[in-house]
Design a protein around this motif. Sequence first.
Motif, PDB file in Angstrom:
ATOM      1  N   SER A 168       0.778  -0.935   0.073  1.00  0.00           N
ATOM      2  CA  SER A 168      -0.017   0.004   0.022  1.00  0.00           C
ATOM      3  C   SER A 168       0.906   1.085  -0.062  1.00  0.00           C
ATOM      4  N   HIS A 169       0.184   2.307  -0.545  1.00  0.00           N
ATOM      5  CA  HIS A 169       1.081   3.573  -0.206  1.00  0.00           C
ATOM      6  C   HIS A 169       0.600   4.492   0.907  1.00  0.00           C
ATOM      7  N   THR A 170       1.310   5.100   1.480  1.00  0.00           N
ATOM      8  CA  THR A 170       1.211   6.095   2.643  1.00  0.00           C
ATOM      9  C   THR A 170       0.589   7.308   2.126  1.00  0.00           C
TER      10      THR A 170
ATOM     11  N   VAL B   8     -10.205   6.343   0.492  1.00  0.00           N
ATOM     12  CA  VAL B   8     -10.228   5.256  -0.740  1.00  0.00           C
ATOM     13  C   VAL B   8      -8.849   4.938  -1.246  1.00  0.00           C
ATOM     14  N   ASP B   9      -7.917   5.975  -1.360  1.00  0.00           N
ATOM     15  CA  ASP B   9      -6.703   5.974  -1.828  1.00  0.00           C
ATOM     16  C   ASP B   9      -5.758   6.309  -0.837  1.00  0.00           C
ATOM     17  N   MET B  10      -5.357   5.495   0.112  1.00  0.00           N
ATOM     18  CA  MET B  10      -5.645   4.016   0.133  1.00  0.00           C
ATOM     19  C   MET B  10      -5.484   3.599   1.775  1.00  0.00           C
ATOM     20  N   LYS B  11      -5.896   4.532   2.655  1.00  0.00           N
ATOM     21  CA  LYS B  11      -5.507   4.263   4.095  1.00  0.00           C
ATOM     22  C   LYS B  11      -6.379   2.927   4.596  1.00  0.00           C
TER      23      LYS B  11
ATOM     24  N   PHE C 104       5.408   8.310  -1.642  1.00  0.00           N
ATOM     25  CA  PHE C 104       5.703   9.004  -2.870  1.00  0.00           C
ATOM     26  C   PHE C 104       5.144   8.203  -3.916  1.00  0.00           C
ATOM     27  N   GLU C 105       3.988   7.450  -3.693  1.00  0.00           N
ATOM     28  CA  GLU C 105       3.320   6.782  -5.094  1.00  0.00           C
ATOM     29  C   GLU C 105       2.712   7.492  -6.029  1.00  0.00           C
ATOM     30  N   GLU C 106       1.941   8.573  -5.371  1.00  0.00           N
ATOM     31  CA  GLU C 106       1.312   9.438  -6.325  1.00  0.00           C
ATOM     32  C   GLU C 106       2.018  10.143  -7.383  1.00  0.00           C
ATOM     33  N   ASP C 107       3.372  10.646  -7.173  1.00  0.00           N
ATOM     34  CA  ASP C 107       4.191  11.228  -8.214  1.00  0.00           C
ATOM     35  C   ASP C 107       5.105  10.074  -8.878  1.00  0.00           C
TER      36      ASP C 107
ATOM     37  N   CYS D 293      -2.923  -3.347  -2.743  1.00  0.00           N
ATOM     38  CA  CYS D 293      -4.039  -3.034  -1.927  1.00  0.00           C
ATOM     39  C   CYS D 293      -4.879  -1.818  -2.425  1.00  0.00           C
ATOM     40  N   GLU D 294      -4.642  -1.497  -3.805  1.00  0.00           N
ATOM     41  CA  GLU D 294      -5.319  -0.054  -4.277  1.00  0.00           C
ATOM     42  C   GLU D 294      -6.649  -0.473  -4.393  1.00  0.00           C
ATOM     43  N   PRO D 295      -7.704   0.549  -4.570  1.00  0.00           N
ATOM     44  CA  PRO D 295      -9.226   0.402  -4.531  1.00  0.00           C
ATOM     45  C   PRO D 295      -9.360  -0.394  -5.892  1.00  0.00           C
TER      46      PRO D 295
HETATM   47 ZN   LIG Z   1      -3.282   4.846  -5.009  1.00  0.00          ZN
END
Ligand SMILES: [Zn+2]
Length: 390
Positions: A74-76, A107-110, A141-144, A167-169
């Motif tokens: 997952s990303h934080t 949702v994205d993604m806690k 830093f997944e978003e970028d 584990c992304e939605p």
């Molecule tokens: Zn995500």
Amino acid sequence: MAELIIKDKDFSGELLAFAQDLVRIQSYSGQEEPAARAIAAKMEALGYDEVRVDSCGSVLGRIGSGPVSLMFESHTDTVVVNDPHEWAYPPFSGEIADGFLWGRGSVDMKGALAASVYAPIIAQSRGALDGKTIYVSCSVFEEDCDGVATSNLLDEFNLRPDFAVICEPSGNTVAIGHKGKAQVVIQTHGVSAHGSAPEKGVNAVYEMAEIIQRVEQTNLNLPVLDGRKGTLVLSRISSKAVSLNAVPDECEIYLDRRLVIGENETTLQAEVEKIIGNKNATWEIDTIHRTAWTGKPITYHPLHAAWKIPADHHLTQSCVHAFEQVFGRAPQVFTFWDFGTNAVALVGRDIPCIGFGPGDSKLAHMRDEKCPVDQIVDACAFYARVIEQI
Ligand SMILES: [Zn+2]
């Protein structure tokens, strides 16, 4: 909704409280430290065998030490909120209302991340950890920068899990792959001249004009491969001139290209060369520079192929069986994500990946982002069953 029972106690409430806590901790990309600390503390409190933070600030928890290894990824980080006063519930309130966890990152993604942290504990209570090593990766830093932090974590800790669940939605459906991505910069080169004597120069914007037409046409004519079609979008344009009284000698466009199975670096190269054609132009894959909360520089080259896991793969079958156990029926639909994820780091190392996560991915990055709480609990139950099945 599934039950998360350990020794007669239902952990659903505790899991949701943790998801709420995470939404309340703002963690924009590059500012994940407080969230990372909270996740590491939770893993310690739950009795993980090992909790480590890597040089980029991603957290890795481990339970078990058996020969078969499975990673949950997952990303934080989250994208920013620009309009906090427009939200139905404040974006960092972590409110639970009407059956949803509300807020940025729900949702994205806690929600999914919280579920992945609890799942090995549930599996452990059933004795399902024997012979297995479970890693829970919570990366920055997944978003970028798809995959960069996950790659760092794998390299730094010398990890090569046998399988990975992203584990992304996916609305709690099994996601069997996703599109690839290329971010391309094209520049045209002209000759500067005074604005009163344009015939002495070459206008880089006029050079670009035909290229833009070709970009639009290329998008319309992209082939259908493996039942899917890629996309090509011109997402930015800019030009440079020595002054507003001068012929511009440089023009730049930015292209976002989503790739399907069957498209790769070679096909992309041919496509962009054709778009540039006879124009005085150059192109390259973009390079994106960021800095992690630890101070470590992050460099990202956005070029990834699409991936898809076969239906008869052991990981797919394990997920199908886990799904049947949690939901009492076989999965009716499988998702293929249009967006990229940290899976690119894993599939790039030939580690089989599959996706599954609570919430509607279309609500990610939006105002009033919200995730159904029953899906968060069910996702945790699913992850625990995957551990059992793998
Ligand atoms: Zn995500």
